[in-house]
Design an enzyme around this catalytic site. Structure first.
Site, PDB file in Angstrom:
ATOM      1  N   GLY A  10       0.820  -1.207   0.000  1.00  0.00           N
ATOM      2  CA  GLY A  10       0.000   0.000   0.000  1.00  0.00           C
ATOM      3  C   GLY A  10       0.852   1.254   0.000  1.00  0.00           C
ATOM      4  O   GLY A  10       1.924   1.287   0.584  1.00  0.00           O
ATOM      5  N   GLU A 104       4.556  -5.635   6.134  1.00  0.00           N
ATOM      6  CA  GLU A 104       4.808  -7.026   6.508  1.00  0.00           C
ATOM      7  C   GLU A 104       4.961  -7.923   5.287  1.00  0.00           C
ATOM      8  O   GLU A 104       5.879  -8.749   5.212  1.00  0.00           O
ATOM      9  CB  GLU A 104       3.682  -7.540   7.414  1.00  0.00           C
ATOM     10  CG  GLU A 104       3.958  -8.943   7.943  1.00  0.00           C
ATOM     11  CD  GLU A 104       2.809  -9.475   8.768  1.00  0.00           C
ATOM     12  OE1 GLU A 104       3.051 -10.373   9.595  1.00  0.00           O
ATOM     13  OE2 GLU A 104       1.667  -9.021   8.575  1.00  0.00           O
ATOM     14  N   ILE A 127       0.900   2.397   7.592  1.00  0.00           N
ATOM     15  CA  ILE A 127       0.128   3.384   8.340  1.00  0.00           C
ATOM     16  C   ILE A 127      -0.535   2.730   9.549  1.00  0.00           C
ATOM     17  O   ILE A 127      -0.877   3.420  10.516  1.00  0.00           O
ATOM     18  CB  ILE A 127      -0.933   4.095   7.476  1.00  0.00           C
ATOM     19  CG1 ILE A 127      -2.036   3.132   7.016  1.00  0.00           C
ATOM     20  CG2 ILE A 127      -0.302   4.801   6.294  1.00  0.00           C
ATOM     21  CD1 ILE A 127      -3.226   3.837   6.395  1.00  0.00           C
ATOM     22  N   ASP A 128      -0.721   1.399   9.521  1.00  0.00           N
ATOM     23  CA  ASP A 128      -1.384   0.713  10.633  1.00  0.00           C
ATOM     24  C   ASP A 128      -0.509   0.644  11.885  1.00  0.00           C
ATOM     25  O   ASP A 128      -1.018   0.356  12.972  1.00  0.00           O
ATOM     26  CB  ASP A 128      -1.765  -0.710  10.235  1.00  0.00           C
ATOM     27  CG  ASP A 128      -2.929  -0.764   9.267  1.00  0.00           C
ATOM     28  OD1 ASP A 128      -3.541   0.291   9.014  1.00  0.00           O
ATOM     29  OD2 ASP A 128      -3.214  -1.856   8.747  1.00  0.00           O
ATOM     30  N   MET A 170      -8.796   2.852   8.975  1.00  0.00           N
ATOM     31  CA  MET A 170      -8.034   1.663   8.605  1.00  0.00           C
ATOM     32  C   MET A 170      -7.462   0.975   9.843  1.00  0.00           C
ATOM     33  O   MET A 170      -7.336   1.578  10.902  1.00  0.00           O
ATOM     34  CB  MET A 170      -6.934   2.029   7.621  1.00  0.00           C
ATOM     35  CG  MET A 170      -7.469   2.324   6.219  1.00  0.00           C
ATOM     36  SD  MET A 170      -6.177   2.601   5.001  1.00  0.00           S
ATOM     37  CE  MET A 170      -7.166   2.569   3.494  1.00  0.00           C
ATOM     38  N   ARG A 266     -25.283   8.056  11.504  1.00  0.00           N
ATOM     39  CA  ARG A 266     -24.689   8.089  10.169  1.00  0.00           C
ATOM     40  C   ARG A 266     -23.281   7.518  10.227  1.00  0.00           C
ATOM     41  O   ARG A 266     -22.570   7.691  11.231  1.00  0.00           O
ATOM     42  CB  ARG A 266     -24.623   9.515   9.628  1.00  0.00           C
ATOM     43  CG  ARG A 266     -25.977  10.178   9.414  1.00  0.00           C
ATOM     44  CD  ARG A 266     -26.682   9.568   8.193  1.00  0.00           C
ATOM     45  NE  ARG A 266     -27.910  10.291   7.904  1.00  0.00           N
ATOM     46  CZ  ARG A 266     -29.102   9.990   8.418  1.00  0.00           C
ATOM     47  NH1 ARG A 266     -29.186   8.995   9.303  1.00  0.00           N
ATOM     48  NH2 ARG A 266     -30.175  10.670   8.085  1.00  0.00           N
TER      49      ARG A 266
END
Length: 342
Positions: A10, A104, A127-128, A170, A266
């Site tokens: 990503g 990873e 980013i995780d 995410m 929402r």
């Protein structure tokens, strides 16, 4: 010595800053030559290289995305894949080694190639923030800032209508983005993969906040599972590594919250905006430092290792330290934040 640089997996804010740091340090301090590898491992397999000099990396620190392109190609698949074929391709182009920038999956492929005799060095990216061998990964801070800004905006529209707002962020296996952005935005409930919850528990927190006159904000990681669920919600098929494409749990929770609590609800899926745009100042500094040290690691001959952040220092660690287990949110970190819920 000629070194190839690739970005794989990503995209992520800070990738370009890493590339810039590697090239500037390598050319000015170590007399290294660099080639860019297009589209991750696909470019390695196909021999898709181009010269990478100071001219190509000027001004990159503030630019999001990656000038090299990226993909989720498996370097061991296809007629030109595999360590033996890749070694021949690198030799043909007189490339002495590869710096692989990725998460990873990228580092797992790099570790396998390294075991098979290819000179590979890694730079961790996600980013995780789920790689255990580094205290923080670049891109995480930017994603948290983007998510926090979005939630601040959701709070204002929620307050105007006294609605409950569900923000999905995410986080396939870990809840760092949800936890940090949720705390920063003042969320009334935070749902992360490490801590399954029932709908009743979520709705109790929503109702508690609403009864105090607040417009509830619920933050949920894409990988969150309700108590009793064995798999995270996915209706988008599989990616190139046969992993489910996650997303949509917020749209599942919102109507249930409204049905149970009677509060108009929402959902907003923040999705790929968390990956896009310019990196934060923190990420620009971290990714630049990782790039500088990656160039030094090449000179050190630290093949089979990656550079990582430990405290405030950049160190070299074996690939295997980043693989096999994830950097999950410790329960105590979630419990300390729970005082803010409801």
């Amino acid at each position: 010595m000629k070194i190839g640089i690739l970005t794989s997996g990503g995209d992520c804010p800070g990738l370009n800053a890493v590339i810039r740091g590697i090239v500037l340090r390598g050319t000015t301090s170590h007399n290294l030559e660099f080639v860019g590898i297009r589209d991750g491992w696909r470019g390695v397999v196909d021999g898709d290289f181009f010269p990478l000099t100071r001219h190509e990396v000027k001004g990159l620190a503030k630019i999001g995305g990656t000038i090299l392109g990226t993909s989720r190609t498996n370097p061991y698949e296809g007629p030109r894949g595999g360590a033996e074929n890749i070694a021949k391709t690198l030799d043909r182009h007189r490339v002495d080694g590869i710096i692989a920038i990725g998460g990873e999956g990228t580092l797992a492929a790099a570790n396998r190639l390294s075991d098979d005799g290819i000179k590979v060095l890694g730079v961790p990216k996600t980013i995780d923030n789920d790689l255990r061998a580094t205290d923080y990964s670049f891109g995480f801070d930017t994603a948290v800032n983007i998510a926090t800004d979005a939630m601040d905006r959701l709070r204002t529209t929620g307050d105007s209508h006294q609605r409950c707002m569900v923000a999905e962020v995410m986080g396939r296996h870990v809840g760092w983005i949800a936890l940090h952005s949720g705390i920063a935005a003042g969320a009334h409930a935070i749902c992360i993969p490490e801590v399954p919850m029932t709908m009743d528990e979520i709705c109790q927190q929503v109702t508690k906040a609403h009864d105090r006159g607040r417009a509830p904000l619920v933050v949920v990681s894409e990988g969150f599972k309700l108590t009793g669920q064995t798999e995270a919600h996915s209706d988008k098929g599989l990616d190139a590594f046969n992993r489910p494409r996650l997303g949509g749990i917020g749209e599942i929770l919102a109507p249930e919250i409204e049905r149970v609590t009677g509060i108009e609800t929402r959902a907003t899926v923040l999705g790929h905006i968390q990956r896009g745009g310019s990196p934060s100042a923190f990420d620009r500094v971290l990714s630049t430092r990782l790039g500088l040290h990656a160039a030094d690691a090449v000179v050190d001959g630290a093949w089979g290792k990656m550079v990582a952040l430990r405290g405030t220092d950049i160190v070299q660690v074996p690939f295997v330290d980043a693989l096999g287990a994830l950097n999950t949110v410790p329960l105590y970190r979630y419990e300390e934040a729970s005082a803010l819920f409801g």
